[in-house]
Motif scaffolding. Sequence first.
Motif, PDB file in Angstrom:
ATOM      1  N   VAL A 125       3.842  39.762  37.661  1.00 34.01           N
ATOM      2  CA  VAL A 125       2.617  40.129  38.372  1.00 34.01           C
ATOM      3  C   VAL A 125       1.739  41.045  37.539  1.00 34.01           C
ATOM      4  O   VAL A 125       0.539  40.797  37.360  1.00 34.01           O
ATOM      5  N   TYR A 126       2.309  42.122  37.022  1.00 34.61           N
ATOM      6  CA  TYR A 126       1.512  43.132  36.319  1.00 34.61           C
ATOM      7  C   TYR A 126       1.550  42.995  34.800  1.00 34.61           C
ATOM      8  O   TYR A 126       0.690  43.546  34.117  1.00 34.61           O
ATOM      9  N   ARG A 127       2.554  42.302  34.256  1.00 36.84           N
ATOM     10  CA  ARG A 127       2.678  42.194  32.800  1.00 36.84           C
ATOM     11  C   ARG A 127       2.696  40.758  32.299  1.00 36.84           C
ATOM     12  O   ARG A 127       2.764  40.534  31.092  1.00 36.84           O
ATOM     13  N   GLY A 128       2.605  39.803  33.214  1.00 30.54           N
ATOM     14  CA  GLY A 128       2.630  38.413  32.786  1.00 30.54           C
ATOM     15  C   GLY A 128       1.506  38.091  31.819  1.00 30.54           C
ATOM     16  O   GLY A 128       1.686  37.335  30.847  1.00 30.54           O
ATOM     17  N   TYR A 129       0.322  38.645  32.049  1.00 31.26           N
ATOM     18  CA  TYR A 129      -0.805  38.364  31.169  1.00 31.26           C
ATOM     19  C   TYR A 129      -0.551  38.856  29.752  1.00 31.26           C
ATOM     20  O   TYR A 129      -1.043  38.260  28.777  1.00 31.26           O
ATOM     21  N   CYS A 130       0.215  39.939  29.617  1.00 28.12           N
ATOM     22  CA  CYS A 130       0.543  40.461  28.286  1.00 28.12           C
ATOM     23  C   CYS A 130       1.376  39.449  27.511  1.00 28.12           C
ATOM     24  O   CYS A 130       1.093  39.152  26.337  1.00 28.12           O
ATOM     25  N   VAL A 131       2.412  38.922  28.161  1.00 27.51           N
ATOM     26  CA  VAL A 131       3.263  37.929  27.511  1.00 27.51           C
ATOM     27  C   VAL A 131       2.455  36.688  27.155  1.00 27.51           C
ATOM     28  O   VAL A 131       2.555  36.155  26.039  1.00 27.51           O
ATOM     29  N   GLU A 132       1.619  36.230  28.066  1.00 31.63           N
ATOM     30  CA  GLU A 132       0.839  35.011  27.829  1.00 31.63           C
ATOM     31  C   GLU A 132      -0.140  35.182  26.675  1.00 31.63           C
ATOM     32  O   GLU A 132      -0.258  34.291  25.813  1.00 31.63           O
ATOM     33  N   GLN A 133      -0.846  36.316  26.626  1.00 33.50           N
ATOM     34  CA  GLN A 133      -1.835  36.511  25.574  1.00 33.50           C
ATOM     35  C   GLN A 133      -1.181  36.655  24.203  1.00 33.50           C
ATOM     36  O   GLN A 133      -1.700  36.159  23.197  1.00 33.50           O
ATOM     37  N   VAL A 134      -0.033  37.320  24.145  1.00 34.99           N
ATOM     38  CA  VAL A 134       0.654  37.476  22.865  1.00 34.99           C
ATOM     39  C   VAL A 134       1.268  36.151  22.419  1.00 34.99           C
ATOM     40  O   VAL A 134       1.202  35.792  21.235  1.00 34.99           O
ATOM     41  N   ALA A 186       0.175  33.276  22.926  1.00 34.05           N
ATOM     42  CA  ALA A 186      -0.881  32.378  22.457  1.00 34.05           C
ATOM     43  C   ALA A 186      -1.196  32.586  20.984  1.00 34.05           C
ATOM     44  O   ALA A 186      -1.779  31.713  20.335  1.00 34.05           O
ATOM     45  N   ALA A 187      -0.804  33.756  20.443  1.00 35.38           N
ATOM     46  CA  ALA A 187      -1.128  34.075  19.053  1.00 35.38           C
ATOM     47  C   ALA A 187       0.092  34.124  18.139  1.00 35.38           C
ATOM     48  O   ALA A 187      -0.039  33.928  16.934  1.00 35.38           O
ATOM     49  N   TYR A 188       1.268  34.402  18.713  1.00 37.19           N
ATOM     50  CA  TYR A 188       2.478  34.575  17.909  1.00 37.19           C
ATOM     51  C   TYR A 188       3.654  33.869  18.577  1.00 37.19           C
ATOM     52  O   TYR A 188       3.752  33.865  19.810  1.00 37.19           O
ATOM     53  N   HIS A 234       8.834  28.855  28.872  1.00 38.25           N
ATOM     54  CA  HIS A 234       8.064  27.941  28.016  1.00 38.25           C
ATOM     55  C   HIS A 234       7.278  28.661  26.937  1.00 38.25           C
ATOM     56  O   HIS A 234       6.752  28.028  26.008  1.00 38.25           O
ATOM     57  N   LEU A 235       7.182  29.999  27.029  1.00 38.66           N
ATOM     58  CA  LEU A 235       6.420  30.773  26.056  1.00 38.66           C
ATOM     59  C   LEU A 235       7.300  31.378  24.964  1.00 38.66           C
ATOM     60  O   LEU A 235       6.779  31.937  24.002  1.00 38.66           O
ATOM     61  N   VAL A 236       8.610  31.253  25.106  1.00 42.09           N
ATOM     62  CA  VAL A 236       9.555  32.020  24.299  1.00 42.09           C
ATOM     63  C   VAL A 236      10.306  31.119  23.324  1.00 42.09           C
ATOM     64  O   VAL A 236      10.784  30.045  23.708  1.00 42.09           O
ATOM     65  N   PRO A 278      -3.205  43.218  24.690  1.00 38.17           N
ATOM     66  CA  PRO A 278      -1.913  42.711  24.226  1.00 38.17           C
ATOM     67  C   PRO A 278      -1.993  42.084  22.836  1.00 38.17           C
ATOM     68  O   PRO A 278      -1.100  42.297  22.003  1.00 38.17           O
ATOM     69  N   ARG A 279      -3.041  41.321  22.568  1.00 34.64           N
ATOM     70  CA  ARG A 279      -3.204  40.722  21.235  1.00 34.64           C
ATOM     71  C   ARG A 279      -3.417  41.810  20.190  1.00 34.64           C
ATOM     72  O   ARG A 279      -2.869  41.743  19.076  1.00 34.64           O
ATOM     73  N   ILE A 280      -4.202  42.826  20.531  1.00 36.05           N
ATOM     74  CA  ILE A 280      -4.426  43.934  19.604  1.00 36.05           C
ATOM     75  C   ILE A 280      -3.107  44.645  19.310  1.00 36.05           C
ATOM     76  O   ILE A 280      -2.787  44.959  18.154  1.00 36.05           O
ATOM     77  N   ALA A 281      -2.310  44.894  20.357  1.00 40.05           N
ATOM     78  CA  ALA A 281      -1.017  45.546  20.160  1.00 40.05           C
ATOM     79  C   ALA A 281      -0.106  44.701  19.279  1.00 40.05           C
ATOM     80  O   ALA A 281       0.614  45.229  18.418  1.00 40.05           O
ATOM     81  N   ALA A 282      -0.139  43.380  19.473  1.00 43.44           N
ATOM     82  CA  ALA A 282       0.690  42.489  18.667  1.00 43.44           C
ATOM     83  C   ALA A 282       0.250  42.490  17.208  1.00 43.44           C
ATOM     84  O   ALA A 282       1.082  42.533  16.294  1.00 43.44           O
ATOM     85  N   ASP A 283      -1.053  42.447  16.976  1.00 41.78           N
ATOM     86  CA  ASP A 283      -1.558  42.478  15.603  1.00 41.78           C
ATOM     87  C   ASP A 283      -1.112  43.742  14.879  1.00 41.78           C
ATOM     88  O   ASP A 283      -0.637  43.692  13.733  1.00 41.78           O
TER      89      ASP A 283
END
Length: 410
Positions: A18-27, A29-31, A46-48, A303-308
């Motif tokens: 609910v609160y962190r799903g978007y973080c996993v999805e956005q990261v 998508a890039a890595y 499916h994202l892992v 999330p993408r910025i944190a991953a980068d």
Amino acid sequence: MSRSTRPLLIVVGGTESVYRGYCVEQVAAAYPIALIDSNPPSWQQHLVVDHEVADTHDPEAVIAAGLALAARHSIAGVVTWDEYTLVPTAELAARLNVPGNSSAAMTACRDKATSRRLFDEHNVPSATSTRVDNLTAAETAALRTGFPVVLKPSSHAASIGVVRVDTPDELPSAWEFAAAGAGEQGPEGSGVLVEEYLSGPEISVECVTQHGITTALAVTRKEVAFPPYFEEVGHTVSAGDPLLPEVAPVAVQAVRALGVTTGVQHVEMRLTASGPRIIEVNSRIGGDLIGQLVRLATGLALPRIAADVACGRIPDLTPTAHSTAAIKIVYPPATGTLSARDLAIHPGPESPWLHQVTWLRDVGERVVLPPAGNLDTSRVGFLIITADSAEAAQDSLSRLADALTVSVAP
């Protein structure tokens, strides 16, 4: 398990949907990502690429899981947005020799007593604070500080155990509440803090730090309710917020004082009569979908910025949007059984400004107001809107309030 031809990013904890799903999805998508979490992947399967099950609050368990992943894959970086896994994640990053913060810096963020000491040493405007272990010491510290004061566990989060105390007569019951919260806090700190109450609007500054250089990206204006407790019930982010030039230097100063060198920070402060003063520095993306608000308002995906940054890459910090986004968290009018919950306005072509409606509790379920209730039992749902300006956002939130029905049966 599939083996990626590219180095993996390890995500430690923070996979609640609910609160962190978007973080996993956005990261993802890039890595290519691998998870270290207390449970195997479910909704995010499916994202892992790979995963390890481990106690994410235990540094040794996280390191063992990370080494197991490193034996199977090349690792580019390690990241978390879970407050309670900051120290284990830092220790894993050091073990894998990838970018990360020191364990000492993450402990300083987690332990608010250490934070206050470092703020004082580096002349960061904050609050007078005393760590205590019993009611007698709390009474002495409160009288010395001057009422009103705030009691809070030294190393908890989400306002757990935090309470304002206006008079000496209120102190015993407030102590019981704060001490109960402290009994469940993380291992990085101990005891309860008796602090000066900072009067004024509460905000947070969303920052990114790389190689020790911090950039303030956005301001989040907060709505806090249920006094004398500090329950956050709404947040608003506007691109180009005029507060940013005023509060950014204070946020940067606070991040530097704690020794944070890497990642995304959620820096909370109050705008007092004497200027901005720091509440705390959270070395991760803010909760309550604040990262989503930042993306909707500015185009910047935290999330993408944190991953980068975790992978040693230079993130793109160029805003691609200029609007306002806000979240309204829906609470019941009283404790009881939820008998109705409805919103007469629906997302779609007729209401393009209504970005998301999410219900967390169903009719027939019990709901419990703070402080007895927690994030699971108190919140009925949340509404996210977008607007051209902060003023327009408030108008939209008022429209939603008029269209919202929430009722409970005793």
